[in-house]
Design a protein around this motif. Sequence first.
Motif, PDB file in Angstrom:
ATOM      1  N   ALA A 339      -7.431  -0.685  10.400  1.00 21.28           N
ATOM      2  CA  ALA A 339      -7.316  -0.760  11.864  1.00 21.28           C
ATOM      3  C   ALA A 339      -5.988  -1.366  12.330  1.00 21.28           C
ATOM      4  N   VAL A 340      -5.184  -1.847  11.391  1.00 20.68           N
ATOM      5  CA  VAL A 340      -3.925  -2.516  11.744  1.00 20.68           C
ATOM      6  C   VAL A 340      -2.810  -1.874  10.912  1.00 20.68           C
ATOM      7  N   PRO A 341      -2.221  -0.787  11.417  1.00 10.92           N
ATOM      8  CA  PRO A 341      -1.253  -0.060  10.587  1.00 10.92           C
ATOM      9  C   PRO A 341      -0.003  -0.879  10.282  1.00 10.92           C
ATOM     10  N   ARG A 342       0.294  -1.005   9.023  1.00 11.97           N
ATOM     11  CA  ARG A 342       1.393  -1.822   8.531  1.00 11.97           C
ATOM     12  C   ARG A 342       2.740  -1.464   9.180  1.00 11.97           C
ATOM     13  N   ALA A 343       2.974  -0.155   9.405  1.00  9.85           N
ATOM     14  CA  ALA A 343       4.283   0.294   9.903  1.00  9.85           C
ATOM     15  C   ALA A 343       4.584  -0.228  11.305  1.00  9.85           C
ATOM     16  N   LEU A 344       3.550  -0.637  12.040  1.00  6.51           N
ATOM     17  CA  LEU A 344       3.793  -1.157  13.389  1.00  6.51           C
ATOM     18  C   LEU A 344       4.214  -2.618  13.370  1.00  6.51           C
ATOM     19  N   PHE A 345       4.118  -3.240  12.211  1.00  4.30           N
ATOM     20  CA  PHE A 345       4.382  -4.676  12.143  1.00  4.30           C
ATOM     21  C   PHE A 345       5.525  -5.020  11.194  1.00  4.30           C
ATOM     22  N   ILE A 346       5.613  -4.266  10.119  1.00  2.00           N
ATOM     23  CA  ILE A 346       6.577  -4.598   9.068  1.00  2.00           C
ATOM     24  C   ILE A 346       7.591  -3.464   9.027  1.00  2.00           C
ATOM     25  N   ASP A 347       8.852  -3.760   9.330  1.00  7.14           N
ATOM     26  CA  ASP A 347       9.811  -2.650   9.398  1.00  7.14           C
ATOM     27  C   ASP A 347      10.800  -2.623   8.246  1.00  7.14           C
ATOM     28  N   ARG A 348      10.706  -3.596   7.319  1.00  7.21           N
ATOM     29  CA  ARG A 348      11.618  -3.519   6.169  1.00  7.21           C
ATOM     30  C   ARG A 348      11.081  -4.351   5.008  1.00  7.21           C
ATOM     31  N   ASP A 349      11.497  -3.981   3.821  1.00  4.32           N
ATOM     32  CA  ASP A 349      11.206  -4.778   2.623  1.00  4.32           C
ATOM     33  C   ASP A 349      12.506  -5.457   2.215  1.00  4.32           C
ATOM     34  N   ILE A 350      12.446  -6.733   1.870  1.00  4.06           N
ATOM     35  CA  ILE A 350      13.636  -7.409   1.344  1.00  4.06           C
ATOM     36  C   ILE A 350      13.232  -8.148   0.068  1.00  4.06           C
ATOM     37  N   SER A 351      14.235  -8.570  -0.709  1.00  8.47           N
ATOM     38  CA  SER A 351      13.926  -9.319  -1.922  1.00  8.47           C
ATOM     39  C   SER A 351      14.047 -10.821  -1.618  1.00  8.47           C
ATOM     40  N   LEU A 352      13.600 -11.635  -2.546  1.00  8.05           N
ATOM     41  CA  LEU A 352      13.702 -13.093  -2.368  1.00  8.05           C
ATOM     42  C   LEU A 352      15.175 -13.506  -2.194  1.00  8.05           C
ATOM     43  N   ASP A 353      16.084 -12.806  -2.878  1.00  7.81           N
ATOM     44  CA  ASP A 353      17.518 -13.105  -2.734  1.00  7.81           C
ATOM     45  C   ASP A 353      18.023 -12.889  -1.314  1.00  7.81           C
ATOM     46  N   GLU A 354      17.329 -12.022  -0.582  1.00  9.42           N
ATOM     47  CA  GLU A 354      17.825 -11.670   0.764  1.00  9.42           C
ATOM     48  C   GLU A 354      17.237 -12.547   1.867  1.00  9.42           C
ATOM     49  N   VAL A 355      16.328 -13.468   1.526  1.00 12.02           N
ATOM     50  CA  VAL A 355      15.648 -14.254   2.565  1.00 12.02           C
ATOM     51  C   VAL A 355      16.649 -15.126   3.331  1.00 12.02           C
ATOM     52  N   VAL A 356      17.505 -15.839   2.624  1.00 12.63           N
ATOM     53  CA  VAL A 356      18.443 -16.764   3.294  1.00 12.63           C
ATOM     54  C   VAL A 356      19.383 -15.979   4.223  1.00 12.63           C
ATOM     55  N   PRO A 357      20.064 -14.916   3.735  1.00 10.92           N
ATOM     56  CA  PRO A 357      20.897 -14.147   4.665  1.00 10.92           C
ATOM     57  C   PRO A 357      20.101 -13.508   5.809  1.00 10.92           C
ATOM     58  N   PHE A 358      18.850 -13.128   5.551  1.00 10.12           N
ATOM     59  CA  PHE A 358      18.032 -12.522   6.608  1.00 10.12           C
ATOM     60  C   PHE A 358      17.808 -13.530   7.742  1.00 10.12           C
ATOM     61  N   PHE A 359      17.459 -14.755   7.399  1.00 10.62           N
ATOM     62  CA  PHE A 359      17.236 -15.768   8.443  1.00 10.62           C
ATOM     63  C   PHE A 359      18.529 -16.071   9.180  1.00 10.62           C
ATOM     64  N   SER A 360      19.644 -16.126   8.457  1.00 11.88           N
ATOM     65  CA  SER A 360      20.859 -16.471   9.171  1.00 11.88           C
ATOM     66  C   SER A 360      21.317 -15.320  10.064  1.00 11.88           C
ATOM     67  N   ALA A 361      21.055 -14.072   9.675  1.00  2.00           N
ATOM     68  CA  ALA A 361      21.482 -12.940  10.501  1.00  2.00           C
ATOM     69  C   ALA A 361      20.600 -12.749  11.735  1.00  2.00           C
TER      70      ALA A 361
END
Length: 374
Positions: A339-361
């Motif tokens: 009842a809760v389609p994932r595509a409406l909430f999550i728009d990308r996959d990132i790796s653990l290495d990308e978490v820090v740059p993701f938050f800063s961007a």
Amino acid sequence: MSSPKDESVRVTTGQIRPTGGPADTRAKNHSSMRAVLFYGPGDLRLTETEIPFAGPGEVVVKIAVALTCGTDFKAYRQGHPVLLAQRPSPFGHEMAGIVSAVGSGVTGLREGDRVVVLNSAPCDRCFYCRQGTSELCDNLDLLNGAYAEYIRVPPQITRHNVHTLSEYLDFAEAALAEPLACALHAVDKMRIERGETIALIGAGNMARLLVCGLKSRGARVLVIGRNTGRLGLATAAGADEVIDLSREADAIEAVRRRTSGNRGPDGVIEAVGKPETWSLSVAMARKGGRVCLFGGCAAGSKADFDTHRIHYNEIGLFGVFHHRPAYVRQAIELLTKGAVPRALFIDRDISLDEVVPFFSAYHDTSVLKAAVIM
Ligand SMILES: [Zn+2]
Ligand SMILES: [Zn+2]
């Protein structure tokens, strides 16, 4: 949407200690793992730390997916007096994975179980727990540390809020259980009658989860926002109509016109967290309507209400905060049904290495959720 502002809560930090410098490569030996730690506002670091062990009553979960959340972005910008009091602190709170170790005395969970791990659990003993309002628990145990390869789950949370998953539910969807449980809490307190019209102010991630919850109870949902893209997602999530305030300036008029007899909606949910929209929600409800104040405003905020309106029009106001284990179970059920389609909430996959740059961007922009795949 889920971090308590009450400072009486207890925070479990999952025994994460940095063991060396920045981890820019995969953990080299079996006793170390990588984890993103919070060192202060704007300062996250990917670090190598010890893999935690499971003490009595605890489990260790190998995290498969963690989701980013607006609360994390807010904490990244401002810090958090309770959740991130210790520095460095584990970070992130929406997660699902596989039980990798089970401590003595744990029943109902086994190594290899696919689970969602919630970020808190009540104590069962205090006044509020005994009353059935466990989100207000005086000893709420909180857990951070989703942006890591493993997490130690303390006994209180292991007992109440680690839930096994059906094979049909993937880890990213399962990790939506936490924010969805908060939304279902609000929907439950609205006491929706089938066919009632509910106006939802806000079109962000939480608003979309609220749409899914409200539709599951048979409400007619009007979503009010300003961002065309987000309003489109609200429609895709099931909103019956959307009102774009960049085109229709008078929100109250626009909503009333879409209700029977121009009376106004039976209920209003504020999911923005600003004093202006808190005031607007009270002004918008029909006589005898209910107003759920779901979006948390900055500490010390004051909102204006017409007291006559609340009194003579019998408007009911209530706040909703956090979730209870029962709402988490309901959330998992809805997620399992699709009842809760994932595509409406999550728009990308990132790796653990990308978490820090993701938050800063993205620290200042409003983004959909990213799934951090370990
Ligand atoms: Zn969250
Ligand atoms: Zn309690």
